[in-house]
Design a protein around this motif. Structure first.
Motif, short mmCIF file in Angstrom:
data_model
loop_
_atom_site.label_atom_id
_atom_site.label_comp_id
_atom_site.label_asym_id
_atom_site.label_seq_id
_atom_site.Cartn_x
_atom_site.Cartn_y
_atom_site.Cartn_z
N ILE A 213 0.87 -1.18 0.00
CA ILE A 213 0.00 0.00 0.00
C ILE A 213 0.90 1.23 0.00
O ILE A 213 1.90 1.26 0.73
CB ILE A 213 -0.89 0.01 1.26
N PRO A 214 0.63 2.26 -0.81
CA PRO A 214 -0.58 2.47 -1.62
C PRO A 214 -0.47 1.96 -3.04
O PRO A 214 -1.37 2.21 -3.85
CB PRO A 214 -0.70 4.00 -1.61
N SER A 215 0.61 1.25 -3.38
CA SER A 215 0.80 0.80 -4.77
C SER A 215 -0.25 -0.22 -5.19
O SER A 215 -0.56 -0.35 -6.38
CB SER A 215 2.19 0.19 -4.93
N LEU A 216 -0.79 -0.97 -4.20
CA LEU A 216 -1.81 -1.99 -4.46
C LEU A 216 -1.31 -3.04 -5.44
O LEU A 216 -2.02 -3.48 -6.34
CB LEU A 216 -3.10 -1.34 -4.98
N VAL A 217 -0.06 -3.46 -5.25
CA VAL A 217 0.50 -4.55 -6.05
C VAL A 217 0.85 -5.70 -5.12
O VAL A 217 1.16 -5.50 -3.94
CB VAL A 217 1.75 -4.10 -6.83
N GLU A 218 0.79 -6.89 -5.66
CA GLU A 218 1.16 -8.08 -4.88
C GLU A 218 2.63 -8.37 -5.11
O GLU A 218 3.16 -8.22 -6.22
CB GLU A 218 0.31 -9.27 -5.28
N ALA A 219 3.31 -8.76 -4.04
CA ALA A 219 4.73 -9.06 -4.13
C ALA A 219 5.03 -10.31 -3.33
O ALA A 219 4.29 -10.69 -2.43
CB ALA A 219 5.55 -7.89 -3.60
N LYS A 220 6.14 -10.96 -3.66
CA LYS A 220 6.57 -12.14 -2.92
C LYS A 220 7.85 -11.81 -2.17
O LYS A 220 8.78 -11.20 -2.72
CB LYS A 220 6.80 -13.31 -3.87
N ILE A 221 7.89 -12.18 -0.89
CA ILE A 221 9.05 -11.89 -0.05
C ILE A 221 10.22 -12.77 -0.47
O ILE A 221 10.13 -14.01 -0.46
CB ILE A 221 8.72 -12.11 1.44
N LYS A 222 11.33 -12.11 -0.82
CA LYS A 222 12.54 -12.81 -1.24
C LYS A 222 13.43 -13.14 -0.04
O LYS A 222 14.00 -14.24 0.05
CB LYS A 222 13.32 -11.94 -2.23
N SER A 223 13.57 -12.18 0.89
CA SER A 223 14.39 -12.41 2.08
C SER A 223 13.93 -11.52 3.21
O SER A 223 13.27 -10.50 2.99
CB SER A 223 15.87 -12.17 1.78
#
Length: 281
Positions: A213-223
């Motif tokens: 938030i506020p980008s409202l994009v999904e991301a995956k935790i790398k580390s």
């Protein structure tokens, strides 16, 4: 981990106090050292005699950098409100005090610094002013400690308070809704986009999908990095650094939130910028 954030007017000695306590200079930027003032957030760690870690978030006191200050105190457990004895309660003292009240910071310490520059009468008057300003607030019964970051006077009392705080302040609960309020974002070569903040509400794990938030994009935790170590899982209350896979830095916005556990996010059509605020009793 307990997180303490400083607050107070410019040049009242916030960074000097943190440096004397932790032996770490929170003013890390060349421009800060050149100008002799805090511009961005600084971070340092204090180890108690019981091996508890206390993280300090040092904030700028100048009115031009209040947005940096807000980003820094969003995830703190305790505020250390610093007031210079030779200057008194100033505009940014008031502004920072109002901000931490609005953010519902639950606990605080009032530190009167630079006592080597004021006589007993001035100190007594300032204590009375502090009591008047904080009456009815979460700081009403907070300890008031008189110190000098220059000479070291009064720091034994500060350390005594710090020793007790980890057992007195309620630990962060895991309610299964992790959220990390972003106070720094940067790109690390070989790692990619990284954000830091204090984790609240639940655990974050490597490989977990989260929303920004506020980008409202999904991301995956790398580390994940916490307590100066790479970890597989970060728990509530920890200062935490999170790196992501395939996310542009422009989407990692200071003042934003990394969260998981909600299926939908309510959105506003328009953004509102508050240039001035007033607390109405």
């Amino acid at each position: 981990m307990l997180v303490i954030g400083t607050a107070g007017h410019i040049d009242h000695g916030k960074s000097s106090i943190v440096k004397r306590l932790t032996k770490t200079d929170p003013d890390r930027l060349p421009e800060e050292k050149k100008r002799g003032m805090t511009i961005d957030l600084g971070f340092a760690f204090y180890k108690t005699e019981q091996a508890e870690t206390i993280a300090f978030v040092d904030v700028p006191g100048h009115e031009r950098f209040v947005k940096n200050m807000v980003a820094g105190v969003g995830g703190i457990d305790v505020v250390m409100l610093v007031i210079a004895a030779d200057d008194g309660w100033m505009p940014q003292t008031e502004e920072h005090f109002r901000i931490v009240k609005l953010l519902n910071v639950p606990r605080g310490i009032v530190v009167i610094n630079k006592i080597d520059l004021a006589d007993d009468e001035i100190l007594e008057l300032l204590e009375m002013e502090v009591a008047e300003k904080t009456a009815g607030s979460f700081l009403e019964d907070a300890p008031i400690v008189k110190i000098s970051a220059q000479t070291g006077e009064g720091f034994d009392e500060v350390k005594t308070i710090l020793e007790k705080l980890p057992s007195e302040v309620k630990s962060q609960r895991d309610i299964g809704k992790p959220r990390l309020f972003i106070d720094r974002s940067f790109v690390r070569p070989g790692i990619g986009g990284v954000v830091t903040g204090t984790l609240r509400g639940g655990e974050l794990s490597v490989g977990q999908s989260v929303t920004l938030i506020p980008s409202l994009v999904e991301a995956k935790i790398k580390s994940l990095h916490s307590n100066n170590n790479d970890v597989k899982t970060a728990v509530p209350g920890q200062r935490t650094a999170v790196s992501f896979t395939g996310i542009d830095k422009e989407l990692l916005i200071r003042g934003g939130v990394v969260f998981a556990g909600w299926a939908e996010v309510a959105q506003l059509d328009d953004r509102v910028l508050a240039l001035q605020m007033e607390i109405v009793p």
